[in-house]
Design a protein around this motif. Structure first.
Motif, mmCIF file in Angstrom:
data_model
loop_
_atom_site.group_PDB
_atom_site.id
_atom_site.type_symbol
_atom_site.label_atom_id
_atom_site.label_comp_id
_atom_site.label_asym_id
_atom_site.label_seq_id
_atom_site.Cartn_x
_atom_site.Cartn_y
_atom_site.Cartn_z
ATOM 1 N N ASP A 47 -3.271 3.273 -13.863
ATOM 2 C CA ASP A 47 -2.893 4.438 -14.664
ATOM 3 C C ASP A 47 -1.398 4.592 -14.828
ATOM 4 O OD1 ASP A 47 -5.543 5.123 -15.061
ATOM 5 O OD2 ASP A 47 -5.605 6.458 -13.318
ATOM 6 N N GLU A 48 -0.623 4.166 -13.841
ATOM 7 C CA GLU A 48 0.825 4.356 -13.889
ATOM 8 C C GLU A 48 1.563 3.272 -14.680
ATOM 9 O OE1 GLU A 48 -0.268 2.325 -10.021
ATOM 10 O OE2 GLU A 48 -0.984 4.043 -11.112
ATOM 11 N N GLU A 50 3.361 1.362 -17.535
ATOM 12 C CA GLU A 50 4.127 1.782 -18.702
ATOM 13 C C GLU A 50 4.456 0.563 -19.548
ATOM 14 O OE1 GLU A 50 5.035 4.926 -19.455
ATOM 15 O OE2 GLU A 50 4.078 5.745 -17.660
ATOM 16 N N ASP A 53 6.331 -2.879 -18.372
ATOM 17 C CA ASP A 53 6.013 -3.273 -17.004
ATOM 18 C C ASP A 53 5.342 -4.647 -17.003
ATOM 19 O OD1 ASP A 53 6.967 -0.911 -15.940
ATOM 20 O OD2 ASP A 53 4.993 0.005 -15.702
#
Length: 75
Positions: A47-48, A50, A53
């Motif tokens: 979920d984190e 971005e 990345d």
């Protein structure tokens, strides 16, 4: 809703830090933009994650036991 990351056929997806990204890019003598891509909306991503990345994907392999690949998160 089903969490696809818990499915046995979905390989492990892990975000890596910038230090490890630089190490991988040097090891393979490439640039971040040349890595294979994965879309931000891919349900297997953490979920984190971005845009920009890099994700480490570890799959089971018949020949090497584990196969590691890296993907750049894009829009």
């Amino acid at each position: 809703m089903v969490d696809v990351n818990q499915h046995e056929l979905v390989p492990e997806h892990t975000l890596i830090d910038e230090e490890e990204v630089e190490s991988v890019l040097q090891q393979y003598d490439t640039e971040r933009a040349n890595l294979p891509k994965i879309k931000r909306k891919d349900p297997a991503l953490p979920d984190e994650a971005e845009i920009g990345d890099v994700v480490k994907i570890v799959r089971d392999s018949r020949t090497t036991d584990r196969a590691v690949s890296y993907r750049l998160v894009i829009e």
